[in-house]
Enzyme design. Structure first.
Site, PDB file in Angstrom:
ATOM      1  N   ASP A 177       0.837  -1.197   0.000  1.00 51.53           N
ATOM      2  CA  ASP A 177       0.000   0.000   0.000  1.00 51.53           C
ATOM      3  C   ASP A 177       0.873   1.248   0.000  1.00 51.53           C
ATOM      4  O   ASP A 177       1.900   1.299   0.676  1.00 51.53           O
ATOM      5  CB  ASP A 177      -0.915   0.005   1.233  1.00 51.53           C
ATOM      6  CG  ASP A 177      -1.890   1.154   1.208  1.00 51.53           C
ATOM      7  OD1 ASP A 177      -2.789   1.148   0.359  1.00 51.53           O
ATOM      8  OD2 ASP A 177      -1.744   2.071   2.038  1.00 51.53           O
ATOM      9  N   HIS A 184      -6.199  -0.226 -10.842  1.00 51.91           N
ATOM     10  CA  HIS A 184      -6.140   0.847  -9.851  1.00 51.91           C
ATOM     11  C   HIS A 184      -4.947   1.775 -10.083  1.00 51.91           C
ATOM     12  O   HIS A 184      -5.071   2.994  -9.956  1.00 51.91           O
ATOM     13  CB  HIS A 184      -6.064   0.237  -8.445  1.00 51.91           C
ATOM     14  CG  HIS A 184      -6.034   1.258  -7.347  1.00 51.91           C
ATOM     15  ND1 HIS A 184      -7.045   2.167  -7.145  1.00 51.91           N
ATOM     16  CD2 HIS A 184      -5.082   1.519  -6.401  1.00 51.91           C
ATOM     17  CE1 HIS A 184      -6.744   2.949  -6.120  1.00 51.91           C
ATOM     18  NE2 HIS A 184      -5.550   2.578  -5.656  1.00 51.91           N
TER      19      HIS A 184
END
Length: 294
Positions: A133, A204
């Site tokens: 992340d 994404h």
């Protein structure tokens, strides 16, 4: 000396607790905020205030506005405004519990607790899906430039704006995808974290590539996984010198520009969404001059 709340620029902690509070109508907001300033240091606890607080004080913080709900083909992004947001940072769950109780007592009865969520580090900073992340987070001076207000004068310089969303992962749906489908949804290989050059436009990484916006949409992400029983996901936290970069990314994710929704919506969805202003710190205390509080 005025600066940003230190916890904003520090790496995410091993453990966290996120507290969201609603504002009681007609309450002594100023008194509650004065008590809050005695227990918030900006490092172990980062504080953010919603637009309703500024309005209750008859003030306006330039750049602070409510979160706007969005929708796209088959997806909904809700707005769940709150008056006060506290991000507790630490490494001992018991200490975080006691700190949370102290903070709740300090702001009662003006603010009452709506939600408390436990966050934690997973592996080496991965999301619960196993993907890293915040890979494209700006670093050092670039991080400060992206996340911290500068050049607007006393009371605003050193502050930050934060977007907070709690995403719920459908991990069984994610597990049902093939490894290739998982990688293409994110746009990176889970093993090695290498970007996939020919990933589809729904990936994404393609949807949120910060340098592809005009102007570039850089934010400083400080997201962490969360879990409650078997329900789990990502507490998305993005700091910026305004909300503009976050909103630009979110509009593209829901397909507002071209009708292509982010592939992440195949297995995760946001259930909350709120904006907060994180005041600067002057001489070790929250600086609330922008709210008319000395």
């Amino acid at each position: 000396m005025t600066s940003a709340q230190a916890g904003i620029l520090l790496p995410p902690p091993p453990l966290a607790v996120y507290l969201s509070f609603d504002l009681a109508v007609g309450s002594d907001v100023g008194g509650a905020l004065a008590r809050l300033c005695t227990v918030v240091d900006g490092e172990q606890v980062v504080a953010g205030l919603g637009s309703s607080v500024a309005q209750a004080l008859g003030q306006r913080v330039q750049g602070l506005r409510p979160f706007t709900a969005m929708s796209g083909p088959g997806v909904d992004v809700p707005a769940t405004p709150a008056g006060l947001w506290l991000w507790l940072r630490g490494g001992d769950r018991g200490q975080l519990l006691h700190r949370a109780r102290q903070l709740e007592a300090a702001v009662l009865p003006a603010f009452y607790l709506r939600e408390a969520v436990d966050g934690f580090q997973y592996q080496d900073g991965q999301d619960l899906t196993g993907f890293e992340d915040g890979t494209e987070n700006p670093k050092d001076q670039a991080a400060e430039a992206a996340a911290v207000v500068q050049g607007r004068g006393p009371g605003l310089d050193g502050s930050s704006f934060v977007a907070v969303q709690r995403w719920v992962h459908e991990l069984s749906r994610f597990d049902a995808l093939s490894a290739e489908q998982q990688d293409l949804s994110v746009g990176r290989h889970r093993k090695g974290n290498e970007e996939i050059a020919d990933a589809p436009p729904s990936a994404h990484v393609k949807r949120t590539a910060q340098e592809t916006f005009t102007p570039p949409a850089f934010v400083l992400r400080r997201s962490m996984p969360w879990a409650n029983g078997l329900e789990a996901g990502l507490m998305f936290v993005a700091f910026g010198h305004s909300f503009d970069a976050f909103e630009a990314q979110l509009r593209r994710m829901v397909g507002a520009e071209d009708g292509i929704t982010d592939a992440l919506f195949r297995f995760t969805r946001p259930v909350t969404g709120a904006f907060f202003w994180c005041p600067p710190v002057t001489d070790g205390r929250l600086d609330l001059r922008a709210l008319g509080l000395g």
